[in-house]
Scaffold this active site. Structure first.
Site, PDB file in Angstrom:
ATOM      1  N   GLU A 115     165.113  52.479   9.382  1.00  0.00           N
ATOM      2  CA  GLU A 115     165.257  53.287   8.168  1.00  0.00           C
ATOM      3  C   GLU A 115     166.706  53.367   7.722  1.00  0.00           C
ATOM      4  O   GLU A 115     167.606  53.349   8.556  1.00  0.00           O
ATOM      5  CB  GLU A 115     164.750  54.721   8.467  1.00  0.00           C
ATOM      6  CG  GLU A 115     163.407  54.715   9.160  1.00  0.00           C
ATOM      7  CD  GLU A 115     162.852  56.110   9.465  1.00  0.00           C
ATOM      8  OE1 GLU A 115     163.541  57.107   9.172  1.00  0.00           O
ATOM      9  OE2 GLU A 115     161.733  56.163   9.998  1.00  0.00           O
ATOM     10  N   LYS A 117     169.973  55.335   6.732  1.00  0.00           N
ATOM     11  CA  LYS A 117     170.442  56.689   7.021  1.00  0.00           C
ATOM     12  C   LYS A 117     171.085  57.198   5.736  1.00  0.00           C
ATOM     13  O   LYS A 117     172.263  56.939   5.462  1.00  0.00           O
ATOM     14  CB  LYS A 117     171.432  56.685   8.185  1.00  0.00           C
ATOM     15  CG  LYS A 117     171.780  58.081   8.656  1.00  0.00           C
ATOM     16  CD  LYS A 117     172.532  58.039   9.974  1.00  0.00           C
ATOM     17  CE  LYS A 117     172.788  59.416  10.540  1.00  0.00           C
ATOM     18  NZ  LYS A 117     173.545  60.300   9.672  1.00  0.00           N
ATOM     19  N   CYS A 413     203.937  48.955 -24.208  1.00  0.00           N
ATOM     20  CA  CYS A 413     204.428  48.663 -25.563  1.00  0.00           C
ATOM     21  C   CYS A 413     205.266  49.805 -26.123  1.00  0.00           C
ATOM     22  O   CYS A 413     205.723  49.723 -27.260  1.00  0.00           O
ATOM     23  CB  CYS A 413     203.267  48.334 -26.502  1.00  0.00           C
ATOM     24  SG  CYS A 413     202.268  49.767 -26.943  1.00  0.00           S
TER      25      CYS A 413
HETATM   26  S1  IVH Z   1     165.702  61.585  11.689  1.00  0.00           S
HETATM   27  C1  IVH Z   1     164.763  63.649  15.282  1.00  0.00           C
HETATM   28  N1  IVH Z   1     165.912  59.810   9.792  1.00  0.00           N
HETATM   29  O1  IVH Z   1     170.950  62.074   9.835  1.00  0.00           O
HETATM   30  C2  IVH Z   1     165.472  62.911  14.249  1.00  0.00           C
HETATM   31  N2  IVH Z   1     167.634  61.433   9.977  1.00  0.00           N
HETATM   32  O2  IVH Z   1     172.399  62.530  12.387  1.00  0.00           O
HETATM   33  C3  IVH Z   1     165.955  63.771  13.141  1.00  0.00           C
HETATM   34  N3  IVH Z   1     169.367  61.276   8.253  1.00  0.00           N
HETATM   35  O3  IVH Z   1     170.294  65.485  10.264  1.00  0.00           O
HETATM   36  C4  IVH Z   1     166.591  63.036  12.032  1.00  0.00           C
HETATM   37  N4  IVH Z   1     168.487  59.561   7.189  1.00  0.00           N
HETATM   38  O4  IVH Z   1     170.448  64.536   7.847  1.00  0.00           O
HETATM   39  C5  IVH Z   1     166.484  60.870  10.378  1.00  0.00           C
HETATM   40  N5  IVH Z   1     165.926  58.189   8.131  1.00  0.00           N
HETATM   41  C6  IVH Z   1     166.488  59.255   8.716  1.00  0.00           C
HETATM   42  C7  IVH Z   1     167.689  59.831   8.234  1.00  0.00           C
HETATM   43  C8  IVH Z   1     168.231  60.921   8.913  1.00  0.00           C
HETATM   44  C9  IVH Z   1     169.482  60.440   7.208  1.00  0.00           C
HETATM   45  C10 IVH Z   1     170.332  62.346   8.594  1.00  0.00           C
HETATM   46  C11 IVH Z   1     169.734  63.710   8.726  1.00  0.00           C
HETATM   47  C12 IVH Z   1     169.993  64.134  10.143  1.00  0.00           C
HETATM   48  C13 IVH Z   1     171.162  63.290  10.507  1.00  0.00           C
HETATM   49  C14 IVH Z   1     171.206  63.076  11.998  1.00  0.00           C
END
Ligand code: IVH
Length: 691
Positions: A115, A117, A413
């Site tokens: 996924e 991030k 200029c």
């Molecule tokens: S899963 C148990 N999936 O990253 C797992 N987090 O460092 C919980 N985030 O607080 C998070 N994209 O704000 C997950 N595809 C994604 C994400 C994601 C962004 C952020 C989220 C989380 C932080 C963790």
């Protein structure tokens, strides 16, 4: 006069239409109605509910913006904590992560959900009996803030769930974010109005959700992606995370189209590199990718350490912000005369590129940030966007610095710099007399995405304007090899350099011949590139493309008035006004005619031609998880071949591409007898057709 029953029925119908439009826009990513139509439906519903207050329901789309600002946010305890993720920066750390899972579970190359991030703010949304009842920030993971009223204003957050098979209590977790384009548009507006800008999309999202007045949040362009579930009660979920995400999408939650499924270390690293290569092109900011073991039984067996699961990992990209010092602040004059203050920086690598300059946008921005020569600043680089100064680090300011001021005269200029009433931008009043403006318009014309004249670099454009008698882009096509050589000789005299043209006559003339050939090649172009190359204010690549598609020929465009122009998708009265003003200008018309006379040409077509390609006229639906590409990649490639990619299966669907774990859409396709392709067939087709 409408009866109460008529009103009730109309309200239900309007709500269904608005909700359907939201779902198509945010979840299926295929907008079904124009913004204006959406607004009209919403206004009608508002009026109806005002006349019949008994019809107002808390989950009506009119109830997104609550009236009363809160004085503070209530606390929310998360029954299931909102965890964070362990971070990895190097491939070896990812290898350790995979090995540990393989060893603990005794499996080889397990499946992972891969996924993006997304860089925003984590939130939890609670639904009871399918209705949105509470939304909270992550806070410290155990206790967050109740931001329900603000989350209701985010249209990508469903106020109630679609379908029926959802659990009685469902908590959905995900990221609220600000899309890049919305962030840029918000900041451009703020700069124009002399208001505070947002430092980056993440701060934009976080700051917007922490507003006490939901009216303020409602004006911020926020979006949402779901990526996990918290509490569920009175229902069950499928055995894998990827199937749960597919379920969430069916219930009405947007899920990123970049999510895929990968096996083992090689699969994860391939995904990381693929998304990394697409990072700049994505419509939202990401700071890495996330790998999650797909099977829930495996997740349970792995368990947690401290606040992070052992079954998931964030693989981060290099940072986009770094610290450096300001060596000077100079003013650059753009194509339209806009004077932009630019910070000259001590060179610093940011996300793989050495940054030496950063824009300060305009005088107001310099004043607001209070950037001074000698300051230590945070610079940020995101994609192809020009690096910018985000803020000053005040603790590091040396003694004896002074606030910066816009100079009185154009550095090129010497014409006066002027600022129009109510505008944030100072402009050089020299017009095309100002060599800087002429140079910029020529550079833009020749740039890669415009007429793409290879070898017409910055230095040569400077010389052409200063010594080569080139006044407008049309003059480029009059140049001959001898003119270029004469210009070069003059440049050498001026600079006192060794006269290459004398010593290495043949090499010098080769250079000139190549440039003349490149200029000649640029004559064969497309209408879209030509329109972009003209440098009409407010007409970027996307608008140029829309204009070219819509009008098909330059003459049709030149003949268009405001009414015709605003028929083009995304062109409003402001952009239409810029286009009309540009074409009204005698000088611009003359340049266009001279270019045509010089032989610049492009294929033309009748207005609004339907798209072409081997899949033109075909409607395709993607379902399940593809292995070799993400859903968005598959969509892009199919669209490039002319297909329309739809979100739901109907009799009109030409074929369905089914990945692994495809669900109800595949059933529907079978039921309707729609052709079904597997991933291998799709890949072969794309390879054969260069899609
Ligand atoms: S899963 C148990 N999936 O990253 C797992 N987090 O460092 C919980 N985030 O607080 C998070 N994209 O704000 C997950 N595809 C994604 C994400 C994601 C962004 C952020 C989220 C989380 C932080 C963790």
């Amino acid at each position: 006069m409408k009866t109460a029953e008529d009103a009730r029925r109309r309200a239900l119908r309007l709500r269904a239409q608005i909700e359907d439009a939201n779902y198509r826009y945010y979840v299926l990513d295929e907008p079904s109605i124009a913004d204006a139509e959406y607004d009209r439906l919403l206004r009608e519903l508002e009026e109806l509910e005002r006349a019949h207050p008994e019809l107002v329901a808390p989950d009506s789309p009119t109830q997104r913006v609550g009236a009363r600002p809160a004085s503070e946010f209530a606390e929310v305890r998360h029954e299931i904590p909102m965890l964070s993720l362990a971070n990895a920066f190097r491939d070896e750390e990812v290898a350790d992560f995979v090995r540990r899972i393989e060893d603990t579970l005794g499996v080889k190359d397990p499946a992972f959900s891969t996924e993006p991030k997304v860089d925003g703010l984590a939130i939890s949304l609670r639904y009871e009996d399918g209705v949105f009842v509470r939304g909270a920030t992550r806070g410290d993971g155990t206790t967050g803030e109740d931001v329900t009223a603000n989350l209701r204003t985010v249209r990508a957050v469903p106020l109630h769930l679609r379908g029926h098979d959802w659990p009685r209590v469902l908590e959905v977790r995900g990221e609220v974010y600000m899309p890049k384009a919305a962030f840029a548009a918000y900041n451009a507006q703020a700069l124009k109005r002399g208001e505070k800008t947002l430092a980056n999309p993440r701060n934009g999202a976080a700051g917007s959700l922490r507003q006490l007045d939901p009216q303020v949040t409602a004006r911020r362009p926020l979006a949402f992606f779901a990526y996990a579930v918290g509490v569920i009660d009175g229902g069950t979920l499928p055995p894998t995370h990827s199937q749960t995400l597919a379920r969430l999408r069916e219930w009405g939650f947007p899920v990123s189209g970049e999510i895929g499924l990968a096996h083992g270390l090689d699969g994860l690293l391939a995904y990381y590199r693929r998304i990394g290569a697409r990072r700049d092109a994505l419509p939202y900011e990401i700071d890495g990718v996330v790998y999650k073991l797909d099977r829930y039984d495996g997740q349970r067996a792995m368990g947690f350490v401290a606040r992070a699961p052992r079954w998931a990992l964030a693989h981060k990209f290099p940072a986009q912000e770094e610290m450096t010092t300001v060596e000077a602040i100079e003013v650059q004059i753009g194509r339209t005369g806009a004077a932009t203050p630019v910070a000259r920086l001590a060179p610093v690598p940011v996300a793989g590129v050495t940054v030496t300059n950063a824009t300060l946008h305009n005088a107001d921005q310099v004043a607001r940030l209070d950037v001074r020569v000698g300051d230590t600043v945070i610079v940020r680089r995101a994609g192809d966007v020009i690096p910018e100064v985000v803020r000053v680090v005040p603790e590091r300011r040396p003694r004896g610095t002074h606030p910066w001021q816009m100079p009185k005269h154009c550095p090129v200029c010497r014409s006066e710099l002027v600022r129009e009433e109510g505008e944030a931008v100072w402009r050089c009043s020299g017009g095309l007399y100002c060599p800087a403006q002429r140079k910029e318009s020529i550079r833009h014309f020749a740039s890669r995405r415009a007429l793409d004249i290879e070898g017409l670099g910055e230095r040569i454009v400077d010389d052409l304007v200063e010594l080569g008698g080139v006044e407008s882009v049309a003059d480029l096509y009059r140049l001959r090899v001898d003119d270029l050589l004469a210009m070069k000789r003059r440049a050498e005299e001026r600079d006192g350099t060794v006269p290459e043209t004398v010593k290495k006559g043949r090499i010098a003339s080769k250079w000139a011949e190549n440039l003349i050939a490149a200029i000649a090649r640029s004559k064969d172009t497309t209408l879209e590139r030509f329109l972009y190359a003209l440098g009409i204010p407010e007409v970027g690549e996307a608008t140029a493309k829309a204009l070219a598609r819509h009008f098909g020929s330059l003459d049709a465009l030149l003949a268009a008035g405001e009414a015709e122009l605003t028929e083009v998708p995304d062109i409003g009265p402001v952009v239409a006004g810029c286009i009309l003003a540009f074409f009204r200008e005698r000088h611009n018309r003359a340049v266009i005619e001279a270019l045509r006379a010089a032989g610049v040409r492009w294929p033309e077509h009748a207005p609004r031609r339907a798209s072409a390609g081997p899949l033109a006229g075909k409607t395709v639906v993607l379902t399940g998880t593809l292995g070799a590409f993400t859903r968005d990649e598959a969509k892009e490639r199919l669209e490039a071949l002319g297909a329309k990619v739809a979100g739901s299966v109907s009799k009109k669907t030409s074929f369905v591409v089914a990945g692994s774990e495809a669900g109800s859409k595949l059933d529907k396709a079978r039921e309707l007898g729609v052709e079904i392709w597997d991933e291998a067939r799709l890949q072969t087709f794309l390879e054969q057709h260069g899609g």
